[in-house]
Each structure stands twice: as C-alpha cells, then as structure tokens.
Write an enzyme that holds these catalytic residues in place. Structure first.
Site, PDB file in Angstrom:
ATOM      1  CE  LYS A 185      64.887 -14.957 -41.353  1.00 23.37           C
ATOM      2  NZ  LYS A 185      66.027 -15.724 -40.087  1.00 23.37           N
ATOM      3  CB  VAL A 215      65.165 -15.160 -44.890  1.00 23.36           C
ATOM      4  CG1 VAL A 215      65.071 -13.711 -44.790  1.00 23.36           C
ATOM      5  CG2 VAL A 215      64.302 -15.143 -45.624  1.00 23.36           C
ATOM      6  CE1 TYR A 234      64.618 -16.309 -37.470  1.00 22.74           C
ATOM      7  CE2 TYR A 234      63.579 -13.962 -36.631  1.00 22.74           C
ATOM      8  CZ  TYR A 234      64.659 -14.457 -37.142  1.00 22.74           C
ATOM      9  OH  TYR A 234      66.154 -14.478 -37.401  1.00 22.74           O
TER      10      TYR A 234
END
Length: 305
Positions: free
Chosen positions: A160, A207, A132
C-alpha cells in the site's frame, strides 16, 4: 488483492468507546457500494489513537459482520517488531485475511533493521503481510528494490503506497510486472487524488480514505479504468478531487491535518446518516459547526446530499 479497498473509519461514541452499531452500518455502506475489500486500523481508522482493546474490537466487529463476503486486512501498526507481532496474532485470531505493516518508527531505524522487521513479521506471524509505505508518519521511505526483494522471498503479499512518490510507485509496479518470482504481488495506491494515473501505470487498486464518504465514486472510477474508458475515469477522478477539498475546512491555526481530514470524513459520514457521532479520538480537535457546514457544502456539490 485488487480493486477498491477503503481504509474504514472507526466510529466512536461520545465517551470514546468503539460505536459497534455505527461501524456495522459503515461496513454495510461500503459493501453495498461494491467495494472489493476492507482495510481496518489504518490511518483513516485512527489506529495511532486507539488503545489495543479498541483495535481488537474493530477487527472482531468487521470480520464478524462481513462474514466472508470480502477480504479484510487489518493494520498491525506499531513501533517495533514484537508489538507488531502481538497485533498480527490478534488479527489472526479475529479472522482477518491479511495484515498491513509499516516500517518501525520512533527509534532511528537502519535499512537493515527495516528489512529484518518485515522478515520477522512474515516469518513469525500467521497472515499475509502488506507493506505500508507511509514516510510522513514513520519517517523512512521503503526502497522499491527492497519491496521487490521481500516480495520475491514471499515475505510480502503486496504494497500500500501512501508515499506520494509516484516515481517509486512506478518502479514497484514495473518491477513486479517484469519479474516472474513475485506472482500475485498486489500494488495499491493510497492516494485519493491520482487513482486514474496509478491504474494507468498498472496499479492493482486503491485504498482511499475518501472512499468512506463516497465508495460508489471510487468503484465507478476503478471500473471505468479497468474498461479502458479513461475519459469517464478522469471525469470521476476530478469530481472526487473536488470532494476531497473537504479535508481543508479545518482551521490550521487551531488543528493539525489529521484533525481536519479525519474530522471531515467523520462529519460527512454523520451528515449522510451512516454514523451516529462524528467524534475523533483525543487529542484531535473537533471541527466547529461552521467547518462542518462547509463539509456539507462540498458533499452537496458532489451530489451526495
């Protein structure tokens, strides 16, 4: 991991417990819209504000309620490796399909320590790891070459990217497509506002925090892009960009961006009848009645009310 994977908000009761019934309704709202996976305990889930018991309740509730219909990723976000590994083990026990992990934070972390962190979590954990990239919160940017190196080692299943650095995102996408040693590596954008351009670059999915409020919109956007219908994709993206302005209704003189943004998402879900209470976790400041009314106006303009 491809498609639309919303970072699921965490509904709370007025006494600051996890509202399990509202969380289950939110999951139904997202699954019914045709999303491709769920991400719990990320930024939009208020993971930074939740005690460990709340975190466990969220993962266990969502995994149980989804019952295998969709993959569930769980945030294992904490300051350093040993605490992160505790969260990874809890997510594995709950039945999550993967974990999402930031670089270490709070301490002044060297790039070598960031590398070691991801290798330790991948080696000692029990689930696939998605990196992330969130420099605004952890104060370090993941280097694209490091991400690809860790992917080639098998330490990372995907990325992500919420860095806002479109050039770096492009480097990861192109690097992953050019290499033969990173099969199945998923690149997901965390930006609600540039999904069409990220998909055009070759990203595998999105996302979007705003996807809690309008999951159908992001599913349409993804499908238009995958079909090569870029005119419709752009039109849907522009509608969602207008809807995203709800995150700015909070008065910056009395609240931070987290209070304003997450407060707007929860107010919208409350107005749509998905969750019972729009409370955000302390010490965030709640929206006023007038600010909530502005959220409703943004939703009406987007055709959601």
């Amino acid at each position: 991991m491809t498609g639309v994977v919303p970072p699921v908000c965490t509904p709370l009761t007025p006494d600051n417990e996890v509202d399990v019934a509202s969380l289950e309704r939110l999951v139904d709202h997202l699954v019914g819209a045709g999303v491709d996976g769920l991400f719990v305990l990320g930024s939009s889930s208020e993971a930074a504000y939740l005690p460990d018991g709340h975190r466990r309740t969220v993962v266990e509730t969502v995994v149980r309620h989804v019952a295998g219909q969709l993959p569930v990723l769980a945030g294992a976000i904490d300051m350093a490796s040993l605490r992160v590994l505790d969260h990874v083990r809890a997510a594995a026990r709950a039945g999550a399909d993967g974990v999402v992990v930031t670089a270490p934070f709070y301490t002044r972390t060297h790039p070598a320590e960031i590398t070691r962190h991801f290798r330790l979590v991948a080696d000692r954990g029990e689930l696939p790891v998605f990196a992330y990239d969130l420099p605004v919160s952890v104060h370090s940017k993941l280097d694209p070459d490091l991400v690809l190196e860790l992917a080639a080692e098998g330490a990372l299943a995907g990325l992500k990217d919420s860095s806002g650095d479109e050039g770096a995102l492009r480097r990861v996408i192109l690097g992953a497509r050019a290499r033969t040693d990173v099969p199945g590596f998923a690149v997901l954008t965390g930006s609600e506002l540039t999904v069409d351009s990220a998909l055009a670059m070759g990203a595998d999915g999105v996302v979007p925090g705003l996807g809690n409020v309008d999951p159908h919109g992001y599913v349409r956007l993804f499908r238009y892009a995958r079909a090569g219908d870029w005119e419709r994709a752009r039109a849907e993206q522009e509608r969602l960009c207008a809807l995203f302005r709800m995150v700015s209704v909070g008065d910056p003189l009395r609240m931070g961006a987290s209070s304003a943004g997450l407060g707007a998402f929860k107010a919208a879900l409350h107005l749509r009848g998905v969750i019972d209470c729009p409370l955000t976790a302390a010490p965030q400041v709640p929206l006023s009645a007038a600010e909530t009314e502005q959220v409703g106006k943004h939703m009406a303009a987007a055709g959601l009310l």
